[in-house]
Design a protein around this motif. Sequence first.
Motif, PDB file in Angstrom:
ATOM      1  N   GLU A  77       0.816  -1.214   0.000  1.00  0.00           N
ATOM      2  CA  GLU A  77       0.000   0.000   0.000  1.00  0.00           C
ATOM      3  C   GLU A  77       0.850   1.266   0.000  1.00  0.00           C
ATOM      4  O   GLU A  77       0.326   2.367   0.021  1.00  0.00           O
ATOM      5  CB  GLU A  77      -0.944  -0.017   1.204  1.00  0.00           C
ATOM      6  N   GLY A  78       2.184   1.102  -0.013  1.00  0.00           N
ATOM      7  CA  GLY A  78       3.076   2.246  -0.064  1.00  0.00           C
ATOM      8  C   GLY A  78       3.686   2.401  -1.441  1.00  0.00           C
ATOM      9  O   GLY A  78       3.418   1.624  -2.357  1.00  0.00           O
ATOM     10  N   ILE A  79       4.500   3.437  -1.595  1.00  0.00           N
ATOM     11  CA  ILE A  79       5.213   3.653  -2.854  1.00  0.00           C
ATOM     12  C   ILE A  79       6.703   3.791  -2.567  1.00  0.00           C
ATOM     13  O   ILE A  79       7.108   4.360  -1.555  1.00  0.00           O
ATOM     14  CB  ILE A  79       4.669   4.877  -3.623  1.00  0.00           C
ATOM     15  N   TYR A  80       7.501   3.252  -3.486  1.00  0.00           N
ATOM     16  CA  TYR A  80       8.953   3.175  -3.319  1.00  0.00           C
ATOM     17  C   TYR A  80       9.611   3.989  -4.414  1.00  0.00           C
ATOM     18  O   TYR A  80       9.361   3.772  -5.606  1.00  0.00           O
ATOM     19  CB  TYR A  80       9.381   1.705  -3.380  1.00  0.00           C
ATOM     20  N   THR A  81      10.472   4.943  -4.015  1.00  0.00           N
ATOM     21  CA  THR A  81      11.048   5.864  -4.995  1.00  0.00           C
ATOM     22  C   THR A  81      12.128   5.227  -5.856  1.00  0.00           C
ATOM     23  O   THR A  81      12.414   5.721  -6.935  1.00  0.00           O
ATOM     24  CB  THR A  81      11.655   7.093  -4.292  1.00  0.00           C
ATOM     25  N   LEU A  82      12.738   4.135  -5.370  1.00  0.00           N
ATOM     26  CA  LEU A  82      13.861   3.483  -6.039  1.00  0.00           C
ATOM     27  C   LEU A  82      14.976   4.507  -6.263  1.00  0.00           C
ATOM     28  O   LEU A  82      15.474   5.074  -5.305  1.00  0.00           O
ATOM     29  CB  LEU A  82      13.410   2.807  -7.340  1.00  0.00           C
ATOM     30  N   ARG A 104       2.844  15.497   8.605  1.00  0.00           N
ATOM     31  CA  ARG A 104       3.352  14.310   9.295  1.00  0.00           C
ATOM     32  C   ARG A 104       3.620  13.228   8.262  1.00  0.00           C
ATOM     33  O   ARG A 104       2.801  13.022   7.356  1.00  0.00           O
ATOM     34  CB  ARG A 104       2.301  13.857  10.304  1.00  0.00           C
ATOM     35  N   ALA A 105       4.746  12.530   8.370  1.00  0.00           N
ATOM     36  CA  ALA A 105       5.090  11.510   7.375  1.00  0.00           C
ATOM     37  C   ALA A 105       5.779  10.334   8.040  1.00  0.00           C
ATOM     38  O   ALA A 105       6.559  10.502   8.993  1.00  0.00           O
ATOM     39  CB  ALA A 105       5.996  12.103   6.299  1.00  0.00           C
ATOM     40  N   ALA A 106       5.490   9.135   7.536  1.00  0.00           N
ATOM     41  CA  ALA A 106       6.170   7.913   7.957  1.00  0.00           C
ATOM     42  C   ALA A 106       6.836   7.312   6.732  1.00  0.00           C
ATOM     43  O   ALA A 106       6.183   7.073   5.713  1.00  0.00           O
ATOM     44  CB  ALA A 106       5.183   6.927   8.572  1.00  0.00           C
ATOM     45  N   VAL A 107       8.139   7.101   6.815  1.00  0.00           N
ATOM     46  CA  VAL A 107       8.903   6.546   5.692  1.00  0.00           C
ATOM     47  C   VAL A 107       9.819   5.444   6.204  1.00  0.00           C
ATOM     48  O   VAL A 107      10.137   5.374   7.393  1.00  0.00           O
ATOM     49  CB  VAL A 107       9.725   7.630   4.964  1.00  0.00           C
ATOM     50  N   GLN A 108      10.251   4.590   5.286  1.00  0.00           N
ATOM     51  CA  GLN A 108      11.215   3.544   5.608  1.00  0.00           C
ATOM     52  C   GLN A 108      12.318   3.562   4.548  1.00  0.00           C
ATOM     53  O   GLN A 108      12.157   4.130   3.479  1.00  0.00           O
ATOM     54  CB  GLN A 108      10.531   2.184   5.676  1.00  0.00           C
ATOM     55  N   GLY A 109      13.428   2.897   4.863  1.00  0.00           N
ATOM     56  CA  GLY A 109      14.584   2.951   3.976  1.00  0.00           C
ATOM     57  C   GLY A 109      15.351   4.226   4.269  1.00  0.00           C
ATOM     58  O   GLY A 109      15.736   4.473   5.407  1.00  0.00           O
ATOM     59  N   ASN A 110      15.533   5.065   3.271  1.00  0.00           N
ATOM     60  CA  ASN A 110      16.148   6.371   3.490  1.00  0.00           C
ATOM     61  C   ASN A 110      15.099   7.365   3.957  1.00  0.00           C
ATOM     62  O   ASN A 110      13.920   7.039   4.092  1.00  0.00           O
ATOM     63  CB  ASN A 110      16.863   6.849   2.223  1.00  0.00           C
ATOM     64  N   VAL A 165      13.470   5.516  -0.908  1.00  0.00           N
ATOM     65  CA  VAL A 165      12.576   5.873   0.188  1.00  0.00           C
ATOM     66  C   VAL A 165      11.240   5.166  -0.032  1.00  0.00           C
ATOM     67  O   VAL A 165      10.647   5.274  -1.114  1.00  0.00           O
ATOM     68  CB  VAL A 165      12.359   7.400   0.283  1.00  0.00           C
ATOM     69  N   PHE A 166      10.781   4.437   0.966  1.00  0.00           N
ATOM     70  CA  PHE A 166       9.457   3.815   0.944  1.00  0.00           C
ATOM     71  C   PHE A 166       8.519   4.735   1.711  1.00  0.00           C
ATOM     72  O   PHE A 166       8.699   4.973   2.911  1.00  0.00           O
ATOM     73  CB  PHE A 166       9.498   2.431   1.588  1.00  0.00           C
ATOM     74  N   ILE A 167       7.531   5.310   1.022  1.00  0.00           N
ATOM     75  CA  ILE A 167       6.591   6.245   1.644  1.00  0.00           C
ATOM     76  C   ILE A 167       5.392   5.447   2.138  1.00  0.00           C
ATOM     77  O   ILE A 167       4.670   4.831   1.347  1.00  0.00           O
ATOM     78  CB  ILE A 167       6.169   7.341   0.652  1.00  0.00           C
TER      79      ILE A 167
END
Length: 205
Positions: A77-82, A104-110, A165-167
């Motif tokens: 359900e998220g999007i990955y910038t690659l 407000r934001a939640a991200v994973q990876g970078n 970045v995984f948003i």
Amino acid sequence: MSLSYNLAAIALAVGTAFATSASATTNVWDSQAPWGGATPVQYVEWNSFDSIEGDSTPEIGAGTISLTPPAAIQMGEGIYTLFNMPTITATLAGTAGVFDVYLRAAVQGNTLASEATLNGISAISVLAFTGAGSHGDEEELYWVWNNVVGTDLYTFQFKTAAPHVFIDQIALATVAAVPEPSTYAMLALGLGVLGAASRLSRKQS
């Protein structure tokens, strides 16, 4: 090999790598709302994204998100910038008043760049949470603009600080501004001056 085949292969490899890392629940905020117990006047939240280009149908409220250039891959359900480093533009309809306005934001990876703008005015992020996530290290960040005079439309812009970045989640909120103690002090002083002037006027008459 075609570009679509290459992207599919990369997505599979990334998904496999992420699946072996520490697991965390997506679509759930791990930090407390930065506005505390206050009730937002306007609120919009995305827990999933319609496409890699953006989303105009949030799960809560009404608003829009667009990414320029688009993210590369939709993952769950998220999007990955690659390899992309998009600028993210989000909008929220406003109303009259004076507000503290939050992004407000939640991200994973970078992570995301520390600076974001609201209608062209800059703010610096506050790190509210960090920990292991299912798609790499997870961060929850927020930005706040205090005592903003209400407008018809709030336009937020923020960026990724690096590729990969995984948003996961984004939320926008306005909360009625609470006057600073100095504001109350100035109000009390003003009322005192008015009272003294009134008494002096009565004595002279």
